[in-house]
Design a protein around this motif. Sequence first.
Motif, PDB file in Angstrom:
ATOM      1  N   LYS A   1       0.792  -1.050  -0.167  1.00 21.41           N
ATOM      2  CA  LYS A   1       0.012  -0.004   0.013  1.00 21.41           C
ATOM      3  C   LYS A   1       0.750   1.120  -0.117  1.00 21.41           C
ATOM      4  N   ASN A   2       0.382   2.345  -0.939  1.00 20.68           N
ATOM      5  CA  ASN A   2       1.315   3.611  -0.907  1.00 20.68           C
ATOM      6  C   ASN A   2       2.786   3.247  -1.106  1.00 20.68           C
ATOM      7  N   MET A   3       3.056   2.480  -1.735  1.00 21.62           N
ATOM      8  CA  MET A   3       4.354   1.938  -2.084  1.00 21.62           C
ATOM      9  C   MET A   3       5.165   2.826  -3.029  1.00 21.62           C
ATOM     10  N   ILE A   4       4.239   3.496  -3.897  1.00 20.29           N
ATOM     11  CA  ILE A   4       4.886   4.383  -5.146  1.00 20.29           C
ATOM     12  C   ILE A   4       4.441   5.839  -4.771  1.00 20.29           C
ATOM     13  N   GLY A   5       5.129   6.817  -4.452  1.00 18.70           N
ATOM     14  CA  GLY A   5       4.789   7.885  -4.257  1.00 18.70           C
ATOM     15  C   GLY A   5       5.835   9.156  -4.021  1.00 18.70           C
ATOM     16  N   ALA A   6       5.412  10.149  -3.401  1.00 17.12           N
ATOM     17  CA  ALA A   6       6.278  11.201  -3.123  1.00 17.12           C
ATOM     18  C   ALA A   6       5.837  12.099  -2.010  1.00 17.12           C
ATOM     19  N   PHE A   7       6.941  12.825  -1.268  1.00 12.53           N
ATOM     20  CA  PHE A   7       6.322  13.698  -0.379  1.00 12.53           C
ATOM     21  C   PHE A   7       6.227  15.134  -1.343  1.00 12.53           C
ATOM     22  N   TYR A   8       5.139  15.594  -1.242  1.00 15.21           N
ATOM     23  CA  TYR A   8       4.783  16.489  -2.214  1.00 15.21           C
ATOM     24  C   TYR A   8       3.758  17.555  -1.567  1.00 15.21           C
ATOM     25  N   GLN A   9       4.223  18.537  -1.344  1.00 16.08           N
ATOM     26  CA  GLN A   9       3.150  19.592  -0.629  1.00 16.08           C
ATOM     27  C   GLN A   9       2.293  20.377  -1.429  1.00 16.08           C
ATOM     28  N   PRO A  10       1.012  20.448  -0.854  1.00 19.84           N
ATOM     29  CA  PRO A  10       0.010  21.239  -1.636  1.00 19.84           C
ATOM     30  C   PRO A  10       0.435  22.799  -1.452  1.00 19.84           C
ATOM     31  N   GLN A  11      -0.370  23.566  -2.318  1.00 22.38           N
ATOM     32  CA  GLN A  11      -0.662  25.092  -2.043  1.00 22.38           C
ATOM     33  C   GLN A  11      -1.275  25.479  -0.826  1.00 22.38           C
ATOM     34  N   ALA A  12      -2.237  24.686  -0.587  1.00 18.07           N
ATOM     35  CA  ALA A  12      -3.005  24.983   0.426  1.00 18.07           C
ATOM     36  C   ALA A  12      -4.113  23.756   0.812  1.00 18.07           C
ATOM     37  N   VAL A  13      -4.711  23.503   1.981  1.00 14.34           N
ATOM     38  CA  VAL A  13      -5.677  22.916   2.250  1.00 14.34           C
ATOM     39  C   VAL A  13      -7.049  23.519   2.477  1.00 14.34           C
ATOM     40  N   LEU A  14      -8.196  23.405   1.641  1.00 16.57           N
ATOM     41  CA  LEU A  14      -9.243  23.921   1.849  1.00 16.57           C
ATOM     42  C   LEU A  14     -10.248  23.082   2.337  1.00 16.57           C
ATOM     43  N   ILE A  15     -10.712  23.352   3.738  1.00 16.69           N
ATOM     44  CA  ILE A  15     -11.714  22.366   4.391  1.00 16.69           C
ATOM     45  C   ILE A  15     -13.011  22.788   4.564  1.00 16.69           C
ATOM     46  N   ASP A  16     -14.143  22.642   3.764  1.00 16.92           N
ATOM     47  CA  ASP A  16     -15.334  23.067   3.762  1.00 16.92           C
ATOM     48  C   ASP A  16     -16.177  22.014   4.808  1.00 16.92           C
ATOM     49  N   THR A  17     -16.309  22.305   5.935  1.00 19.63           N
ATOM     50  CA  THR A  17     -17.065  21.381   6.831  1.00 19.63           C
ATOM     51  C   THR A  17     -18.452  21.294   6.356  1.00 19.63           C
ATOM     52  N   ALA A  18     -18.815  21.832   5.663  1.00 22.41           N
ATOM     53  CA  ALA A  18     -20.306  21.630   4.946  1.00 22.41           C
ATOM     54  C   ALA A  18     -20.438  20.284   4.423  1.00 22.41           C
ATOM     55  N   THR A  19     -19.223  19.921   3.511  1.00 24.39           N
ATOM     56  CA  THR A  19     -19.310  18.801   2.824  1.00 24.39           C
ATOM     57  C   THR A  19     -19.451  17.375   3.788  1.00 24.39           C
ATOM     58  N   LEU A  20     -19.167  17.714   5.081  1.00 28.21           N
ATOM     59  CA  LEU A  20     -19.480  16.439   6.046  1.00 28.21           C
ATOM     60  C   LEU A  20     -20.968  16.102   5.951  1.00 28.21           C
ATOM     61  N   ARG A  21     -21.891  16.949   5.944  1.00 31.73           N
ATOM     62  CA  ARG A  21     -23.366  16.669   5.863  1.00 31.73           C
ATOM     63  C   ARG A  21     -23.441  15.569   5.064  1.00 31.73           C
ATOM     64  N   THR A  22     -22.785  15.214   3.952  1.00 33.51           N
ATOM     65  CA  THR A  22     -23.313  14.159   3.093  1.00 33.51           C
ATOM     66  C   THR A  22     -22.453  12.891   3.123  1.00 33.51           C
ATOM     67  N   LEU A  23     -21.468  13.037   4.126  1.00 29.13           N
ATOM     68  CA  LEU A  23     -20.441  11.816   4.342  1.00 29.13           C
ATOM     69  C   LEU A  23     -21.339  10.851   5.158  1.00 29.13           C
ATOM     70  N   PRO A  24     -21.051   9.368   4.634  1.00 31.07           N
ATOM     71  CA  PRO A  24     -21.782   8.228   5.182  1.00 31.07           C
ATOM     72  C   PRO A  24     -21.385   8.237   6.839  1.00 31.07           C
ATOM     73  N   ASP A  25     -22.076   7.392   7.467  1.00 31.20           N
ATOM     74  CA  ASP A  25     -21.821   7.171   8.902  1.00 31.20           C
ATOM     75  C   ASP A  25     -20.393   6.473   9.136  1.00 31.20           C
ATOM     76  N   ARG A  26     -20.272   5.616   8.285  1.00 28.46           N
ATOM     77  CA  ARG A  26     -18.948   4.490   8.322  1.00 28.46           C
ATOM     78  C   ARG A  26     -17.842   5.597   8.305  1.00 28.46           C
ATOM     79  N   GLU A  27     -17.895   6.505   7.206  1.00 24.98           N
ATOM     80  CA  GLU A  27     -16.639   7.396   6.878  1.00 24.98           C
ATOM     81  C   GLU A  27     -16.408   8.351   8.035  1.00 24.98           C
ATOM     82  N   LEU A  28     -17.714   8.892   8.584  1.00 25.25           N
ATOM     83  CA  LEU A  28     -17.304   9.611   9.718  1.00 25.25           C
ATOM     84  C   LEU A  28     -16.803   8.766  11.030  1.00 25.25           C
ATOM     85  N   ALA A  29     -17.370   7.588  11.270  1.00 26.29           N
ATOM     86  CA  ALA A  29     -16.533   7.004  12.350  1.00 26.29           C
ATOM     87  C   ALA A  29     -15.017   6.771  11.951  1.00 26.29           C
ATOM     88  N   SER A  30     -14.596   6.725  10.723  1.00 30.19           N
ATOM     89  CA  SER A  30     -13.421   6.569  10.519  1.00 30.19           C
ATOM     90  C   SER A  30     -12.483   7.875  10.419  1.00 30.19           C
TER      91      SER A  30
END
Length: 351
Positions: A244-273
């Motif tokens: 798992k994740n064996m092919i990749g890179a450390f590469y940083q984004p310009q920004a992380v935009l977290i819109d918490t409104a998107t969590l309203r559509t998140l399935p319960d199982r994903e919320l628990a995770s």
Amino acid sequence: MLAVSRGSVSAVEDRGDSPPHFCERPSSAMVQRRVLLTSVVASTCILNKAAGFVVAAAPNRGVQSRGASCAATRSHAAAIPMSMVASMEKSKLLSTVDVDLGDRTYPIYIGEGLLKDGGLLLKHVTSKRALVITNDRVGPLYLDDTVQTLRDGGVEVDTVVLPDGEAHKTMDVLMLILEKALTCRLDRSCTFVALGGGVIGDMVGFAAAIYQRGVKFVQVPTTLMAMVDSAVGGKTAVNHPLGKNMIGAFYQPQAVLIDTATLRTLPDRELASGIAEIIKYGLIKDAAFFEWQEQHMAGLLERDAATVSEAVRRSCENKALVVAADEKEAGLRATLNLGHTFGHAIETGLG
Ligand code: GLY
């Protein structure tokens, strides 16, 4: 526990060589409470997995690409339109956390409605052209708003919609991103936007790292797990049958935009995770946060907006500190892998 919801491809974990560094020594009572709380969340994840909890919000339509043609080049308004600034001010931007990496320092914005308001996204998509990559579950919910926001700011946008799920976190699927970028003749000045959960974020980040030797990208995580963990810190990768994740890179984004409104559509199982990932910070690093979680677990499970935002902020603060101290996982960052080993084993066992 922590990776249960991320599918079933696992054999080797992406960990550093150094042992974890625990930052404090909790009392035995605290340890008991932590184990209990973690077990509850783990059980929820496992039971959901075992029951084949259906999380699909839309049918799997396979790989597809939207925005059929590559739009003609337009000029890009470098400044954010005033209407958007006003809109941004009206949105509930609750907090900003910086990931301090010198000249690669970037912000994590956490707020309700940030995606629709758009000003912050445009602030970090400074290129004339952007490629928005999402999956076939998140796309129907948030792709149109994201594209419209960028187009309103004068950005020429193309899109890729990938199949959802860890099983598709492969080099073959990543090639679809690169092929779309090439077909659209995107040059090195473009920006990739990752709209989705951990799989999308990891794949888009890696695609951005290797497309024309590196283009800018912005993380827009839409799952709680991605908001508090995978979208922050620049770990990008695809899986290989041997690990798992064996092919990749450390590469940083310009920004992380977290819109918490998107969590309203998140399935319960994903919320628990995602809650399991939040608990992780309490367990390994932040006892006061763990105490807070005990008092606010009901609010988290009920998706109370203020409670969830606070949990995301404190998780991001913890992660940002670890990443700033050990970006490439020479030691301390390995503590963040807590639980992933069990999760991968459970995934492999349950299929
Ligand atoms: N998910 C663990 C890390 O980012 O280091």
